[in-house]
Design a protein around this motif. Structure first.
Motif, PDB file in Angstrom:
ATOM      1  N   GLU A  93       0.858  -1.185   0.000  1.00  0.00           N
ATOM      2  CA  GLU A  93       0.000   0.000   0.000  1.00  0.00           C
ATOM      3  C   GLU A  93       0.896   1.237   0.000  1.00  0.00           C
ATOM      4  N   LEU A 134      -0.181   0.091  -4.004  1.00  0.00           N
ATOM      5  CA  LEU A 134       0.084  -1.150  -4.726  1.00  0.00           C
ATOM      6  C   LEU A 134       1.328  -1.040  -5.596  1.00  0.00           C
ATOM      7  N   GLY A 138      -5.155  -5.140  -5.138  1.00  0.00           N
ATOM      8  CA  GLY A 138      -6.197  -4.209  -4.726  1.00  0.00           C
ATOM      9  C   GLY A 138      -7.153  -4.851  -3.743  1.00  0.00           C
ATOM     10  N   HIS A 139      -8.401  -4.422  -3.770  1.00  0.00           N
ATOM     11  CA  HIS A 139      -9.429  -4.973  -2.892  1.00  0.00           C
ATOM     12  C   HIS A 139      -9.946  -6.279  -3.488  1.00  0.00           C
ATOM     13  N   LYS A 146      -8.425  -5.475   2.366  1.00  0.00           N
ATOM     14  CA  LYS A 146      -8.742  -5.857   0.984  1.00  0.00           C
ATOM     15  C   LYS A 146     -10.238  -5.779   0.717  1.00  0.00           C
TER      16      LYS A 146
END
Length: 322
Positions: free
Chosen positions: A80, A82, A199-200, A296
Protein backbone atom coordinates in the motif's frame (compact mmCIF):
# COMPACT_ATOMS: atom_id res chain seq x y z
CA UNK A 1 10.00 -31.29 -2.47
CA UNK A 2 11.96 -34.31 -1.21
CA UNK A 3 14.20 -31.99 0.83
CA UNK A 4 11.15 -30.30 2.34
CA UNK A 5 9.57 -33.61 3.31
CA UNK A 6 12.87 -34.76 4.84
CA UNK A 7 13.00 -31.51 6.82
CA UNK A 8 9.41 -31.99 7.99
CA UNK A 9 10.20 -35.52 9.14
CA UNK A 10 12.94 -34.30 11.47
CA UNK A 11 11.86 -30.79 12.42
CA UNK A 12 8.09 -30.35 12.18
CA UNK A 13 5.95 -30.58 15.29
CA UNK A 14 2.27 -31.05 15.86
CA UNK A 15 0.25 -27.97 16.76
CA UNK A 16 -2.28 -30.21 18.52
CA UNK A 17 -3.01 -33.90 18.91
CA UNK A 18 -4.70 -35.84 16.08
CA UNK A 19 -8.41 -35.04 15.91
CA UNK A 20 -8.23 -32.26 18.51
CA UNK A 21 -8.14 -29.17 16.32
CA UNK A 22 -8.38 -28.17 12.65
CA UNK A 23 -5.65 -26.02 11.15
CA UNK A 24 -5.07 -25.60 7.42
CA UNK A 25 -1.64 -27.07 6.68
CA UNK A 26 0.37 -26.53 3.50
CA UNK A 27 2.93 -29.08 4.67
CA UNK A 28 0.22 -31.76 4.63
CA UNK A 29 -0.40 -31.18 0.92
CA UNK A 30 3.33 -31.36 0.27
CA UNK A 31 3.45 -34.73 2.04
CA UNK A 32 0.58 -35.91 -0.18
CA UNK A 33 2.47 -34.68 -3.25
CA UNK A 34 5.52 -36.66 -2.14
CA UNK A 35 3.33 -39.76 -1.78
CA UNK A 36 2.03 -39.29 -5.32
CA UNK A 37 5.58 -38.97 -6.65
CA UNK A 38 6.72 -42.09 -4.78
CA UNK A 39 3.73 -44.27 -5.70
CA UNK A 40 3.67 -43.14 -9.35
CA UNK A 41 7.46 -43.33 -9.65
CA UNK A 42 7.78 -39.92 -11.26
CA UNK A 43 7.97 -36.31 -10.15
CA UNK A 44 4.83 -34.70 -8.78
CA UNK A 45 4.78 -32.35 -11.77
CA UNK A 46 5.00 -35.25 -14.24
CA UNK A 47 2.18 -37.03 -12.43
CA UNK A 48 0.03 -33.89 -12.53
CA UNK A 49 0.59 -33.44 -16.24
CA UNK A 50 0.15 -37.08 -17.28
CA UNK A 51 -2.69 -38.05 -14.94
CA UNK A 52 -4.70 -34.83 -14.70
CA UNK A 53 -3.83 -31.93 -16.99
CA UNK A 54 -3.57 -33.85 -20.27
CA UNK A 55 -6.56 -36.21 -19.83
CA UNK A 56 -8.61 -33.25 -18.57
CA UNK A 57 -7.92 -31.44 -21.84
CA UNK A 58 -6.73 -28.30 -20.04
CA UNK A 59 -5.15 -25.76 -22.39
CA UNK A 60 -4.00 -23.04 -20.03
CA UNK A 61 -2.43 -24.73 -17.02
CA UNK A 62 1.22 -24.26 -16.06
CA UNK A 63 3.39 -25.93 -13.44
CA UNK A 64 6.48 -23.73 -13.79
CA UNK A 65 7.09 -20.01 -14.33
CA UNK A 66 8.70 -20.74 -17.71
CA UNK A 67 5.45 -22.38 -18.78
CA UNK A 68 3.25 -19.59 -17.45
CA UNK A 69 4.96 -16.95 -19.58
CA UNK A 70 3.67 -18.75 -22.69
CA UNK A 71 0.22 -17.49 -21.72
CA UNK A 72 -1.17 -14.07 -20.83
CA UNK A 73 -0.26 -14.38 -17.17
CA UNK A 74 -1.21 -11.59 -14.77
CA UNK A 75 1.36 -10.35 -12.27
CA UNK A 76 0.44 -9.88 -8.60
CA UNK A 77 0.38 -6.52 -6.85
CA UNK A 78 1.17 -6.10 -3.14
CA UNK A 79 1.57 -3.39 -0.53
CA UNK A 80 0.00 0.00 0.00
CA UNK A 81 0.25 1.81 -2.35
CA UNK A 82 0.08 -1.15 -4.73
CA UNK A 83 3.24 -2.23 -6.49
CA UNK A 84 4.23 -5.22 -8.60
CA UNK A 85 5.21 -8.17 -6.41
CA UNK A 86 9.00 -8.60 -6.25
CA UNK A 87 8.56 -12.34 -6.94
CA UNK A 88 5.95 -14.18 -8.93
CA UNK A 89 6.13 -17.58 -7.26
CA UNK A 90 6.82 -19.26 -3.97
CA UNK A 91 9.39 -22.07 -3.65
CA UNK A 92 9.02 -25.11 -5.90
CA UNK A 93 9.19 -27.36 -2.83
CA UNK A 94 5.71 -26.12 -1.87
CA UNK A 95 4.20 -26.88 -5.30
CA UNK A 96 1.59 -29.47 -4.17
CA UNK A 97 0.23 -26.79 -1.81
CA UNK A 98 -0.21 -24.43 -4.76
CA UNK A 99 3.00 -22.38 -4.76
CA UNK A 100 3.80 -22.75 -8.47
CA UNK A 101 0.85 -24.16 -10.50
CA UNK A 102 -1.32 -21.64 -12.31
CA UNK A 103 -4.37 -21.92 -14.52
CA UNK A 104 -6.78 -19.79 -16.46
CA UNK A 105 -10.23 -19.61 -14.79
CA UNK A 106 -11.72 -21.45 -17.79
CA UNK A 107 -9.58 -24.49 -16.98
CA UNK A 108 -10.56 -24.38 -13.32
CA UNK A 109 -14.16 -24.49 -14.57
CA UNK A 110 -13.21 -27.38 -16.87
CA UNK A 111 -11.79 -29.21 -13.85
CA UNK A 112 -14.97 -28.62 -11.84
CA UNK A 113 -17.17 -29.88 -14.67
CA UNK A 114 -15.11 -33.06 -14.82
CA UNK A 115 -15.80 -33.59 -11.12
CA UNK A 116 -19.52 -32.98 -11.64
CA UNK A 117 -19.43 -35.56 -14.45
CA UNK A 118 -18.19 -38.13 -11.90
CA UNK A 119 -14.61 -38.00 -13.13
CA UNK A 120 -15.20 -37.88 -16.90
CA UNK A 121 -13.67 -35.09 -19.02
CA UNK A 122 -15.57 -33.18 -21.70
CA UNK A 123 -14.28 -35.50 -24.47
CA UNK A 124 -15.35 -38.64 -22.61
CA UNK A 125 -11.94 -39.48 -21.12
CA UNK A 126 -12.18 -40.90 -17.61
CA UNK A 127 -9.83 -38.87 -15.41
CA UNK A 128 -10.86 -40.11 -11.95
CA UNK A 129 -12.52 -43.30 -10.74
CA UNK A 130 -16.30 -43.15 -10.43
CA UNK A 131 -17.42 -41.97 -6.99
CA UNK A 132 -14.28 -39.91 -6.34
CA UNK A 133 -16.06 -36.56 -6.24
CA UNK A 134 -18.74 -37.86 -3.86
CA UNK A 135 -16.01 -39.07 -1.53
CA UNK A 136 -14.21 -35.72 -1.76
CA UNK A 137 -17.42 -34.01 -0.63
CA UNK A 138 -17.81 -36.21 2.44
CA UNK A 139 -17.02 -34.22 5.62
CA UNK A 140 -13.80 -35.35 7.28
CA UNK A 141 -13.55 -32.73 10.02
CA UNK A 142 -15.80 -29.98 11.40
CA UNK A 143 -14.18 -26.55 11.58
CA UNK A 144 -14.29 -24.05 14.46
CA UNK A 145 -17.15 -21.64 13.99
CA UNK A 146 -16.30 -18.25 12.53
CA UNK A 147 -19.50 -17.23 10.75
CA UNK A 148 -22.16 -18.54 8.37
CA UNK A 149 -20.13 -17.33 5.39
CA UNK A 150 -17.14 -19.45 6.37
CA UNK A 151 -16.24 -23.08 5.77
CA UNK A 152 -18.20 -25.41 8.05
CA UNK A 153 -16.29 -28.63 7.33
CA UNK A 154 -13.46 -30.04 5.23
CA UNK A 155 -13.68 -32.92 2.82
CA UNK A 156 -10.83 -34.57 0.90
CA UNK A 157 -9.13 -31.46 -0.43
CA UNK A 158 -12.40 -29.50 -0.57
CA UNK A 159 -13.83 -26.74 1.59
CA UNK A 160 -17.49 -27.47 2.40
CA UNK A 161 -20.05 -24.69 2.86
CA UNK A 162 -23.71 -24.66 3.84
CA UNK A 163 -25.09 -21.66 1.99
CA UNK A 164 -28.81 -21.01 1.86
CA UNK A 165 -29.47 -24.67 2.61
CA UNK A 166 -27.31 -25.89 -0.29
CA UNK A 167 -23.99 -27.69 -0.28
CA UNK A 168 -21.30 -25.59 -1.96
CA UNK A 169 -17.75 -26.92 -2.24
CA UNK A 170 -14.46 -25.61 -3.55
CA UNK A 171 -11.13 -24.17 -2.54
CA UNK A 172 -9.45 -20.78 -2.25
CA UNK A 173 -5.87 -20.03 -3.14
CA UNK A 174 -3.45 -17.15 -2.98
CA UNK A 175 0.08 -16.22 -3.95
CA UNK A 176 1.79 -12.84 -3.53
CA UNK A 177 -0.73 -10.34 -4.90
CA UNK A 178 -2.93 -13.09 -6.39
CA UNK A 179 -6.26 -14.38 -5.04
CA UNK A 180 -8.53 -17.06 -6.52
CA UNK A 181 -11.87 -18.51 -5.44
CA UNK A 182 -13.24 -21.72 -7.00
CA UNK A 183 -16.73 -23.01 -6.19
CA UNK A 184 -18.98 -25.90 -7.26
CA UNK A 185 -22.71 -26.19 -6.51
CA UNK A 186 -23.40 -29.90 -7.12
CA UNK A 187 -27.21 -29.64 -6.98
CA UNK A 188 -27.21 -26.88 -9.60
CA UNK A 189 -24.44 -28.18 -11.84
CA UNK A 190 -22.65 -24.84 -11.43
CA UNK A 191 -18.89 -24.24 -11.46
CA UNK A 192 -17.30 -20.81 -11.15
CA UNK A 193 -13.79 -19.44 -10.73
CA UNK A 194 -12.93 -15.83 -9.90
CA UNK A 195 -9.42 -14.35 -9.83
CA UNK A 196 -7.96 -10.98 -8.91
CA UNK A 197 -4.35 -9.78 -8.90
CA UNK A 198 -4.27 -7.04 -6.30
CA UNK A 199 -6.20 -4.21 -4.73
CA UNK A 200 -9.43 -4.97 -2.89
CA UNK A 201 -9.36 -8.50 -4.28
CA UNK A 202 -11.46 -10.07 -1.53
CA UNK A 203 -14.27 -7.53 -1.88
CA UNK A 204 -14.26 -7.85 -5.68
CA UNK A 205 -14.46 -11.65 -5.52
CA UNK A 206 -17.17 -11.43 -2.87
CA UNK A 207 -19.34 -9.24 -5.08
CA UNK A 208 -18.91 -11.41 -8.18
CA UNK A 209 -19.53 -14.61 -6.19
CA UNK A 210 -22.74 -13.24 -4.68
CA UNK A 211 -24.11 -12.12 -8.05
CA UNK A 212 -23.37 -15.38 -9.89
CA UNK A 213 -24.65 -17.65 -7.13
CA UNK A 214 -27.85 -15.62 -6.89
CA UNK A 215 -28.58 -15.38 -10.62
CA UNK A 216 -27.36 -18.83 -11.71
CA UNK A 217 -28.11 -21.01 -8.68
CA UNK A 218 -30.72 -19.11 -6.68
CA UNK A 219 -28.42 -19.06 -3.63
CA UNK A 220 -28.32 -16.09 -1.31
CA UNK A 221 -24.97 -15.80 0.42
CA UNK A 222 -25.08 -15.38 4.21
CA UNK A 223 -24.18 -11.93 5.46
CA UNK A 224 -20.64 -11.33 6.64
CA UNK A 225 -19.94 -10.41 10.25
CA UNK A 226 -19.49 -6.64 10.62
CA UNK A 227 -18.25 -4.55 13.56
CA UNK A 228 -21.19 -4.11 15.95
CA UNK A 229 -22.34 -0.74 17.27
CA UNK A 230 -21.91 -2.14 20.77
CA UNK A 231 -19.15 -4.77 21.01
CA UNK A 232 -19.74 -7.76 23.28
CA UNK A 233 -17.94 -7.66 26.65
CA UNK A 234 -14.94 -9.94 27.19
CA UNK A 235 -12.00 -10.59 29.50
CA UNK A 236 -8.91 -8.92 27.95
CA UNK A 237 -6.42 -11.09 29.84
CA UNK A 238 -7.75 -14.19 28.09
CA UNK A 239 -6.38 -13.09 24.71
CA UNK A 240 -3.34 -10.84 25.25
CA UNK A 241 0.00 -12.36 24.28
CA UNK A 242 2.14 -13.55 21.37
CA UNK A 243 0.92 -16.20 18.93
CA UNK A 244 3.54 -17.56 16.56
CA UNK A 245 3.92 -19.92 13.59
CA UNK A 246 6.80 -20.17 11.07
CA UNK A 247 5.37 -17.59 8.60
CA UNK A 248 4.05 -15.02 11.08
CA UNK A 249 3.84 -13.84 14.68
CA UNK A 250 0.76 -12.06 16.02
CA UNK A 251 1.29 -9.67 18.93
CA UNK A 252 -2.06 -9.20 20.68
CA UNK A 253 -2.63 -6.31 23.07
CA UNK A 254 -5.98 -6.11 24.83
CA UNK A 255 -8.03 -3.52 26.67
CA UNK A 256 -11.65 -3.31 27.72
CA UNK A 257 -12.74 -2.05 24.29
CA UNK A 258 -11.04 -4.59 22.03
CA UNK A 259 -7.80 -6.01 20.72
CA UNK A 260 -4.88 -4.44 18.90
CA UNK A 261 -3.21 -7.09 16.74
CA UNK A 262 0.12 -6.61 14.96
CA UNK A 263 1.17 -9.23 12.43
CA UNK A 264 4.92 -9.66 11.99
CA UNK A 265 5.79 -11.69 8.87
CA UNK A 266 8.82 -13.97 8.76
CA UNK A 267 10.95 -15.29 5.92
CA UNK A 268 9.45 -15.07 2.45
CA UNK A 269 6.32 -13.34 3.70
CA UNK A 270 8.45 -10.42 4.86
CA UNK A 271 10.30 -10.33 1.52
CA UNK A 272 7.03 -9.97 -0.35
CA UNK A 273 6.14 -6.87 1.63
CA UNK A 274 2.95 -8.33 3.07
CA UNK A 275 1.87 -7.92 6.68
CA UNK A 276 3.64 -5.77 9.23
CA UNK A 277 0.41 -3.94 10.08
CA UNK A 278 -1.53 -3.22 13.25
CA UNK A 279 -5.32 -3.53 13.26
CA UNK A 280 -8.09 -3.00 15.79
CA UNK A 281 -10.58 -5.81 16.51
CA UNK A 282 -13.80 -5.80 18.57
CA UNK A 283 -15.60 -8.72 20.20
CA UNK A 284 -18.71 -10.15 18.52
CA UNK A 285 -19.24 -13.01 20.97
CA UNK A 286 -18.17 -16.66 21.22
CA UNK A 287 -14.46 -15.71 21.38
CA UNK A 288 -14.72 -14.15 17.90
CA UNK A 289 -13.37 -10.74 16.96
CA UNK A 290 -13.95 -8.70 13.79
CA UNK A 291 -11.63 -6.08 12.33
CA UNK A 292 -12.84 -2.51 12.71
CA UNK A 293 -11.33 -1.50 9.36
CA UNK A 294 -11.64 -3.52 6.13
CA UNK A 295 -8.68 -5.50 4.79
CA UNK A 296 -8.74 -5.86 0.98
CA UNK A 297 -12.29 -4.57 1.16
CA UNK A 298 -13.65 -6.97 3.81
CA UNK A 299 -13.64 -6.96 7.61
CA UNK A 300 -11.40 -9.85 8.77
CA UNK A 301 -12.74 -12.27 11.36
CA UNK A 302 -10.69 -14.31 13.83
CA UNK A 303 -11.41 -16.55 16.80
CA UNK A 304 -9.53 -17.70 19.85
CA UNK A 305 -9.72 -21.39 20.72
CA UNK A 306 -9.21 -23.38 23.90
CA UNK A 307 -9.27 -20.42 26.31
CA UNK A 308 -6.88 -18.37 24.23
CA UNK A 309 -4.33 -21.11 23.50
CA UNK A 310 -4.73 -20.55 19.75
CA UNK A 311 -5.49 -17.64 17.45
CA UNK A 312 -7.58 -19.08 14.62
CA UNK A 313 -7.98 -17.65 11.10
CA UNK A 314 -8.32 -21.02 9.28
CA UNK A 315 -4.86 -21.76 10.67
CA UNK A 316 -4.50 -22.38 14.39
CA UNK A 317 -1.55 -20.28 15.59
CA UNK A 318 -0.36 -21.34 19.07
CA UNK A 319 0.19 -18.91 21.89
CA UNK A 320 3.85 -18.70 22.92
CA UNK A 321 3.86 -15.94 25.59
CA UNK A 322 1.34 -14.09 27.77
Amino acid sequence: MAKLVAFIRSNARQVSGPGELFSYCNAGYCALGALVARLRERTWEAAMRELLIEPLGARHMALYAEEAIMFRAAVGHVGEPLRVSPRRQLPQSNAPAGSTPSAAPRDLVRFGRMLLADGVAADGTRVLPAGTFAEMCRPQVTLPRLGERYTTAWGLGLMLFDWDGKLVVGHDGSAPGQTTTWRIVPDRGLVLAVHANGGHASAFIDEVLAEILSSAAGIRLPSRVLPPDTPAPFRPETYAGSYSAPPVTYEVKADADGLEITDIPHGLAAQFGEGGTTARYVHVGDNRFVGVEPDKGLHPLIAFLQDGRFLYNMRAVPRVTD
